[in-house]
Design a protein around this motif. Structure first.
Motif, mmCIF file in Angstrom:
data_model
loop_
_atom_site.group_PDB
_atom_site.id
_atom_site.type_symbol
_atom_site.label_atom_id
_atom_site.label_comp_id
_atom_site.label_asym_id
_atom_site.label_seq_id
_atom_site.Cartn_x
_atom_site.Cartn_y
_atom_site.Cartn_z
ATOM 1 N N LEU A 133 49.035 25.817 30.548
ATOM 2 C CA LEU A 133 48.837 24.826 31.615
ATOM 3 C C LEU A 133 49.296 25.376 32.964
ATOM 4 C CD1 LEU A 133 49.993 21.548 29.823
ATOM 5 C CD2 LEU A 133 47.657 22.248 30.372
ATOM 6 N N ALA A 134 50.391 26.124 32.969
ATOM 7 C CA ALA A 134 50.853 26.720 34.225
ATOM 8 C C ALA A 134 49.847 27.730 34.760
ATOM 9 C CB ALA A 134 52.213 27.382 34.015
ATOM 10 N N VAL A 135 49.270 28.544 33.882
ATOM 11 C CA VAL A 135 48.256 29.515 34.312
ATOM 12 C C VAL A 135 47.037 28.801 34.887
ATOM 13 C CG1 VAL A 135 46.628 31.230 33.433
ATOM 14 C CG2 VAL A 135 49.019 31.345 32.778
ATOM 15 N N GLY A 174 43.252 29.542 53.476
ATOM 16 C CA GLY A 174 42.811 28.262 53.996
ATOM 17 C C GLY A 174 41.294 28.199 54.083
ATOM 18 N N GLY A 175 40.811 27.249 54.823
ATOM 19 C CA GLY A 175 39.373 27.098 55.003
ATOM 20 C C GLY A 175 38.804 26.000 54.112
ATOM 21 N N ARG A 176 37.492 26.078 53.899
ATOM 22 C CA ARG A 176 36.803 25.047 53.126
ATOM 23 C C ARG A 176 37.116 25.178 51.639
ATOM 24 N NH1 ARG A 176 31.549 24.201 52.592
ATOM 25 N NH2 ARG A 176 31.135 26.442 52.482
ATOM 26 N N VAL A 177 37.303 24.034 51.004
ATOM 27 C CA VAL A 177 37.484 23.953 49.552
ATOM 28 C C VAL A 177 36.298 23.186 48.999
ATOM 29 C CG1 VAL A 177 38.942 23.170 47.661
ATOM 30 C CG2 VAL A 177 39.990 23.975 49.799
ATOM 31 N N THR A 178 35.487 23.874 48.220
ATOM 32 C CA THR A 178 34.254 23.277 47.705
ATOM 33 C C THR A 178 34.410 22.904 46.236
ATOM 34 O OG1 THR A 178 33.358 25.448 47.103
ATOM 35 C CG2 THR A 178 32.880 24.629 49.323
ATOM 36 N N ALA A 179 33.577 21.982 45.800
ATOM 37 C CA ALA A 179 33.593 21.565 44.392
ATOM 38 C C ALA A 179 33.108 22.690 43.487
ATOM 39 C CB ALA A 179 32.726 20.318 44.220
ATOM 40 N N GLU A 180 32.161 23.498 43.973
ATOM 41 C CA GLU A 180 31.674 24.606 43.159
ATOM 42 C C GLU A 180 32.765 25.650 42.924
ATOM 43 O OE1 GLU A 180 28.196 22.656 45.078
ATOM 44 O OE2 GLU A 180 30.188 23.319 45.700
ATOM 45 N N GLY A 181 33.526 25.967 43.967
ATOM 46 C CA GLY A 181 34.603 26.936 43.816
ATOM 47 C C GLY A 181 35.705 26.445 42.882
ATOM 48 N N LEU A 182 36.068 25.155 43.000
ATOM 49 C CA LEU A 182 37.082 24.613 42.106
ATOM 50 C C LEU A 182 36.600 24.568 40.658
ATOM 51 C CD1 LEU A 182 38.869 21.663 43.951
ATOM 52 C CD2 LEU A 182 39.817 23.859 43.225
ATOM 53 N N THR A 183 35.330 24.255 40.461
ATOM 54 C CA THR A 183 34.794 24.216 39.089
ATOM 55 C C THR A 183 34.785 25.606 38.473
ATOM 56 O OG1 THR A 183 33.399 22.349 39.732
ATOM 57 C CG2 THR A 183 32.830 23.491 37.699
ATOM 58 N N PHE A 184 34.388 26.612 39.248
ATOM 59 C CA PHE A 184 34.419 27.981 38.743
ATOM 60 C C PHE A 184 35.838 28.410 38.391
ATOM 61 C CE2 PHE A 184 34.849 32.548 39.543
ATOM 62 C CZ PHE A 184 33.915 33.042 38.642
ATOM 63 N N ALA A 185 36.814 28.060 39.245
ATOM 64 C CA ALA A 185 38.216 28.398 38.957
ATOM 65 C C ALA A 185 38.713 27.656 37.723
ATOM 66 C CB ALA A 185 39.087 28.067 40.167
ATOM 67 N N LEU A 186 38.262 26.419 37.535
ATOM 68 C CA LEU A 186 38.661 25.658 36.352
ATOM 69 C C LEU A 186 38.127 26.306 35.079
ATOM 70 C CD1 LEU A 186 39.887 23.103 35.053
ATOM 71 C CD2 LEU A 186 37.686 21.974 35.453
ATOM 72 N N TYR A 187 36.869 26.703 35.091
ATOM 73 C CA TYR A 187 36.289 27.365 33.911
ATOM 74 C C TYR A 187 37.008 28.678 33.610
ATOM 75 C CZ TYR A 187 32.350 24.100 34.305
ATOM 76 O OH TYR A 187 31.573 22.971 34.350
ATOM 77 N N ASP A 188 37.265 29.453 34.648
ATOM 78 C CA ASP A 188 37.920 30.746 34.458
ATOM 79 C C ASP A 188 39.350 30.586 33.970
ATOM 80 O OD1 ASP A 188 37.999 33.488 34.443
ATOM 81 O OD2 ASP A 188 38.585 33.667 36.539
ATOM 82 N N GLY A 189 40.090 29.663 34.570
ATOM 83 C CA GLY A 189 41.466 29.443 34.140
ATOM 84 C C GLY A 189 41.567 28.850 32.747
ATOM 85 N N LEU A 190 40.594 28.000 32.375
ATOM 86 C CA LEU A 190 40.618 27.413 31.034
ATOM 87 C C LEU A 190 40.362 28.471 29.957
ATOM 88 C CD1 LEU A 190 40.926 24.769 29.496
ATOM 89 C CD2 LEU A 190 38.458 24.416 29.738
#
Length: 448
Positions: A133-135, A174-190
């Motif tokens: 979970l921390a990762v 910083g800068g823009r935070v997009t839903a696509e970028g967060l979803t990709f990070a979620l898949y990779d981290g999971l």
């Protein structure tokens, strides 16, 4: 009128009657009870065999299918648990579908909950889950703060962007935070979190001391270091839990920076003392002794081992690339043969015997095969058709909801097999599993 003649007895009835007549009478003219017929069916009141009821038959079948009680002789080989966990980890590395990854986590957690013991290393699974979970949270935080290489159109928020020099081109803060970028990070981290959970499942189920006993003689020194490193984390977690419980019983804080400092120092001191005691015990038992081997055998062992490892690396590279499809498999097999020959020769240097070696039984084969089947089926599913790869790796641009492919999900469920065939620990077996062995309650009333 004359009384009619008695009926004529034939067959088994006549034999039974004759045997009953020939039986001597007891006192007061009473005959002993008739013998119960011997057979596979239970005997009724009249002495004749009665068919079994469906309830008794189902209990007998349940007793046959129930996993046995875990003992020292029938415990699953630790190598089988590691092969099972590595198979699940290989399957996790082949997909980024969050539904399949969650299913893999559920399979690993169910098997651990059903078949782990009360040993100290068995309680390290919760720590690996927290680490996973921390990762995952750190991966999401990096995607928010440092940005993501995935372009997106759905902006969630915009953070202040820090200006960076020209040599740091391609990196932003910083800068823009997009839903696509967060979803990709979620898949990779999971995916990385699932790999950690699979390793934690192997640590919770496999006995590290028995794993060390199963290593070949050539890898014994390296195996000692690896096993000590693997047992460090469970022992450290057990020490932290013990010290925190002791501080709570004394009414002292066990959380926060102050609690961490006051718990961390005794843990490090205990780890140092345990290391010194382990080194002294290993030295007293003669660890590290080697036999006298001729120089020719030593050089041959080194050449075979190094050449075999190089062949394994070259063969694996050939199998993974399109250009090496013709020579990849032969080089890999030759490298494996050379490496095994080097390990066999290197085992002659080890002066040790094995007391009560662990047997690799049928249940161990089934446990290892279940993990290998999960990995193999997912690899075959991905290589069968290009459209299957899209189900294993859902796209994020455009942003779409992932779907659950049925065949990979069914293949992952094969990983639940160890929860039903592995010997059950004592604390996980139901008390009413074998009612014929339970002692009846004492219903006699004590005198007042």
């Amino acid at each position: 009128m004359a009384s009619p003649p008695p009926p004529r007895l034939t067959g088994s009835t006549a034999m039974t009657a004759s045997s009953n007549d020939a039986r001597p009478e007891g006192p007061a003219g009473h005959r002993p009870a008739a013998a119960t017929p011997v057979g596979r069916r239970s005997a009724g009141r009249n002495g004749w065999a009665q068919p079994q009821t469906p309830g008794a038959l189902s209990k007998r079948v349940q007793h046959r299918l129930t996993a046995p009680q875990a003992t020292r002789t029938n415990a699953i080989h630790p190598g089988a648990w590691w092969l099972w966990a590595l198979g699940l980890g290989t399957a996790a590395s082949r997909t980024t579908n969050p539904l399949l990854l969650a299913l893999l986590i559920g399979v690993a957690g169910y098997v651990v909950a059903a078949r782990r013991t009360e040993a100290p290393w068995a309680h390290s699974y919760a720590a690996f889950v927290k680490l996973a979970l921390a990762v995952l949270l750190i991966r999401l935080a990096f995607a928010v703060v440092l940005g993501s290489p995935i372009p997106g159109t759905h902006t969630l928020l915009t953070l202040p962007e820090l200006p960076l020099p020209a040599w740091a081109e391609g990196i932003r803060i910083g800068g823009r935070v997009t839903a696509e970028g967060l979803t990709f990070a979620l898949y990779d981290g999971l995916k990385l979190a699932t790999l950690l959970i699979c390793v934690g499942a192997a640590n919770a189920l496999a006995n590290p001391a028995r794993l060390l006993k199963s290593l070949p003689g050539a890898l014994y020194e390296a195996g000692v270091a690896v096993v000590v490193a693997l047992t460090f984390a469970p022992n450290l977690i057990a020490d932290v839990q013990r010290l925190r419980a002791a501080r709570r019983l004394r009414g002292r804080p066990d959380k926060g920076l102050r609690g961490l400092l006051q718990v961390g120092l005794p843990v490090l001191e205990g780890a140092l003392e345990r290391s010194v005691a382990l080194a002294a015990a290993m030295d007293a038992r003669g660890y590290g002794r080697t036999a006298d081997v001729p120089p020719t055998v030593r050089r041959t062992t080194t050449a075979l081992t190094l050449g075999g490892l190089v062949g394994v690396c070259a063969g694996t590279y050939g199998l993974l690339t399109a250009e090496g499809g013709s020579y990849g498999l032969p080089v890999l097999l030759a490298g494996l043969a050379a490496a095994l020959a080097g390990l066999w020769l290197g085992g002659r240097r080890s002066l040790r015997t094995r007391y009560r070696p662990d047997a690799w039984g049928v249940r161990a084969w089934l446990v290892a095969a279940s993990g290998a089947a999960v990995a193999t089926l997912l690899i075959l599913y991905a290589s069968y058709a290009p459209s299957n790869s899209a189900a294993l790796h859902p796209g994020v641009v455009p942003l779409t909801a992932p779907t659950l492919p049925l065949w990979p999900a069914a293949a992952i469920l094969l990983g639940l097999l160890p929860a039903f065939i592995a010997p059950a620990p004592e604390h996980t077996r139901p008390k009413s599993a074998h009612p014929e062995h339970t002692r009846p309650k004492n219903t006699r009333k004590e005198p007042s």
